[in-house]
Structure formats: structure tokens, C-alpha cells
Design an enzyme around this catalytic site. Structure first.
Site, PDB file in Angstrom:
ATOM      1  N   SER A   1       0.801  -1.228   0.000  1.00  0.00           N
ATOM      2  CA  SER A   1       0.000   0.000   0.000  1.00  0.00           C
ATOM      3  C   SER A   1       0.834   1.279   0.000  1.00  0.00           C
ATOM      4  CB  SER A   1      -0.946   0.012   1.209  1.00  0.00           C
ATOM      5  OG  SER A   1      -0.198   0.019   2.403  1.00  0.00           O
TER       6      SER A   1
ATOM      7  N   LYS B   1       1.138   5.097   6.557  1.00  0.00           N
ATOM      8  CA  LYS B   1       0.213   5.895   5.747  1.00  0.00           C
ATOM      9  C   LYS B   1       0.921   7.201   5.385  1.00  0.00           C
ATOM     10  CE  LYS B   1      -3.558   3.292   6.326  1.00  0.00           C
ATOM     11  NZ  LYS B   1      -2.723   2.136   6.751  1.00  0.00           N
TER      12      LYS B   1
END
Ligand SMILES: [Mg+2]
Lengths: 194, 146
Positions: B68, B105
Site C-alpha cells: 500500500s 500511511k
């Protein structure tokens, strides 16, 4: 020679081994956690939640197994490599705040605060405590006093009275007398033995 | 592959040991295109440790699992250095604990967190999730060998 009388701080990691485990797994944050001695013999660290369940320091694992299972206690074998490394980090932060740091045990250090103006000692301790928390994730309590024994007593008071925000300064004599009347001295390790 | 739509998984590897990794400094930049002759000189030796770690007490090494963060240059199997003493700025890659699970993130000024992979749907930030920034990624160690 310092312009101020001698002053020490005792800084101590709260439920240190358990707190080390919590740094890397926040799922442990609000649940009871204990760490067992080598070979999983007995409890050597307990979080407040585990203490509230009545788990005692040094309690053999076989005697509390059922209680732990019934209450969702997270149980860890000791990982001294991790605890030693976290201890090094915490002491590294202490050294930024005090010129002389005496490592007393894996989670307790005496700091010489003699050169810090009496009025700013508590503020320095709060700043240090929040830096240790941010940088390492370890919660600490700091006790300040004119001797190491009184610093230990102050640390005990800081730990038992959450409203103090983790810092207790017994430099002031009137403040010291007020607390001394309240505290059961035999509870404080090293004082009860005298 | 189920991992492709989920956050990276993170395994704590350990602290950065005390000591030095000394390498002779040959050039300040290694050009991926046309080499600049002016860059090609020998200076003092450099301590890789000093470059990688500015705050040892607050720096932690984790291994990344998953895809990700691909567009941020962080790949499956990479090792990241995470400094807990830094405050995240817009665009930083951060380690976050989401309901106790640590992942990476991209941090946005408004507090939003994003995946860095345009082939993935937006990361669903649940309103009631317990989200804490764990630290800021300062370096990514990637092994480019086949
Ligand atoms: Mg302790």
C-alpha cells in the site's frame, strides 16, 4: 559548587516490562497485562488493570492461570533484550535533562538535579517525562527530593496519586511534611526496611 | 492477492545498535543520468549511522509487509527507520496505530491518512477508529538486487 542545596530525582518506568510490550502493540493499552519471569514461573510486572484483578508480584503462574484466562489478561514471557533496549533509550533521554544519571535498576534511575533552580525542577521533570513518553512510548513517574531516599518517597507519592501528573517534588519542607503525614512509610521500598 | 487492498503490516525489528558504519565518501551525489564531474571528489569518510539516525533514543526499525506504500517508494520487505520524536508534516510517511494495528500511511495536514498506491481504493478512515501517530518514517532501506 552549586548555588543550590543537593537535589535528586528518581525517575521510574511505570509497570516497565508491560509498558515495553505496550509500545509496540496499542491493543494492550487498556487491558490487563503481565510479564512472567524466566521459564514463565511467576509475575514480575503487572499493569494497573492486572493489579486491580488482585494479581500479586511474584505470584506463581499456575496459581493465577484461571484468573488470567477468565479476565482476558495478556500474558508475556520476559523479553530482556527488548526491555534492556528500551531502558537504554529512556536513560539516553534522562541524560539530556540531567548531567549525572545513575542507573539504579533496569527501570529506575537517579538524576542529579542540584544545578537546577528549585522552582524549575518540577517543570523540568514534567518536560522530561513527556519527552520520554513521546520518544520512547514509556510512561514514567518522577520524584524529587533533597536526598535519594526522599526522591524515592516522592516517586512513590507520584505513582500513587495520579492527580499529580506523574511528578512529585518534595524539595519544599512544608510540602514534604504534609505528604509525610499521609504516606504509610512501610509501603516505600527501602524505607520500610529501616 | 488479498494483501493488495490492505494496509502494510509492520514487524518491529529492533533498535539501531550503537557504533558506526564508516564508508569513504566518493561523491556527494550519484547521478542516475549524465554524471556531473564536479561531484566526483573524495572527502572525509562518512558515518552512515550518523546520516541514517539523528535521534537514536527515538528511532525504531520495522519491516514492512504489503504494497500500500508502493508509490512512496516503500515496498514489501523493506526496512524503515521510524523516528518518534518528529512531528509529522503534510506528505510525510508515518507509522500509525489504528485500533492497535501498526501500519504506514501518508500524513495530510488536515489529519487525513492515505495509502500511497494509485491502484488501490482510498483508505477507509473510520470515524470511531482509535488512531495514533506512532512515528515518522525517516529512511527506507530497500534491497534493489534481483
Ligand atoms: Mg517501575
Amino acid at each position: 559548587m552549586s548555588a543550590f542545596p543537593r537535589s535528586y530525582a528518581l525517575s521510574d518506568g511505570n509497570s516497565f516490562y508491560c509498558s515495553c510490550e505496550r509500545v509496540f502493540d496499542h491493543k494492550l493499552n487498556h487491558v490487563p497485562v503481565i510479564v512472567l519471569s524466566n521459564n514463565d514461573g511467576c509475575a514480575i510486572a503487572r499493569t494497573a488493570e492486572a493489579k486491580a484483578l488482585g494479581i500479586k508480584m511474584g505470584e506463581p503462574w499456575f496459581m493465577m492461570r484461571d484468573l488470567c484466562r477468565a479476565n482476558g489478561v495478556r500474558v508475556f514471557s520476559s523479553n530482556y533484550a527488548l526491555y534492556g533496549s528500551m531502558s537504554n533509550r529512556v536513560n539516553e533521554v534522562y541524560r539530556l535533562f540531567a548531567p549525572r544519571v545513575e542507573i539504579y535498576s533496569i527501570d529506575e534511575s537517579f538524576l542529579d538535579l542540584t544545578d537546577v533552580a528549585p522552582k524549575t525542577r518540577a517543570e523540568l521533570a514534567r518536560d522530561m517525562r513527556s519527552t520520554v513518553g513521546r520518544w520512547t512510548g514509556i510512561p514514567t513517574c518522577v520524584g524529587i527530593g533533597p536526598t535519594k531516599t526522599l526522591a524515592k518517597l516522592a516517586n512513590h507519592i507520584a505513582k500513587k496519586n495520579p492527580e499529580l501528573g506523574g511528578v512529585c517534588d518534595l524539595t519544599d519542607e512544608a510540602e514534604r511534611d504534609r505528604w509525610m503525614r499521609k504516606v504509610k512509610l512501610e509501603e516505600v521500598w527501602g524505607i520500610g526496611a529501616l | 492477492m488479498h494483501l493488495i487492498h490492505s494496509s502494510v503490516r509492520m514487524d518491529y525489528l529492533g533498535p539501531v545498535a550503537e557504533g558506526s558504519i564508516i564508508l569513504p565518501r566518493v561523491a556527494t551525489t550519484i547521478c542516475a543520468g549524465f554524471p556531473s564531474p564536479a561531484d566526483d571528489w573524495i572527502e572525509d569518510d562518512i558515518d552512515l549511522q550518523k546520516i541514517l539516525v539523528t535521534n537514536r533514543a527515538a528511532t525504531f526499525m520495522w519491516r514492512v509487509q504489503g504494497h500500500s506504500m508502493r508509490d512512496a517508494g516503500i515496498f514489501d520487505g523493506d526496512v524503515v527507520l521510524i523516528d518518534r520524536s518528529l512531528s509529522p508534516k503534510d506528505g510525510d510517511v508515518v507509522a500509525v496505530s489504528v485500533n492497535g494495528e501498526v501500519s504506514l500511511k501518508v500524513f495530510r495536514r488536515n489529519g487525513q491518512l492515505e495509502f500511497a498506491n494509485k491502484d488501490m481504493p482510498a483508505w477507509p478512515m473510520h470515524e470511531n477508529a482509535d488512531i495514533q501517530v506512532w512515528g515518522v518514517v525517516t529512511y527506507c532501506l530497500h534491497i534493489p538486487r534481483a
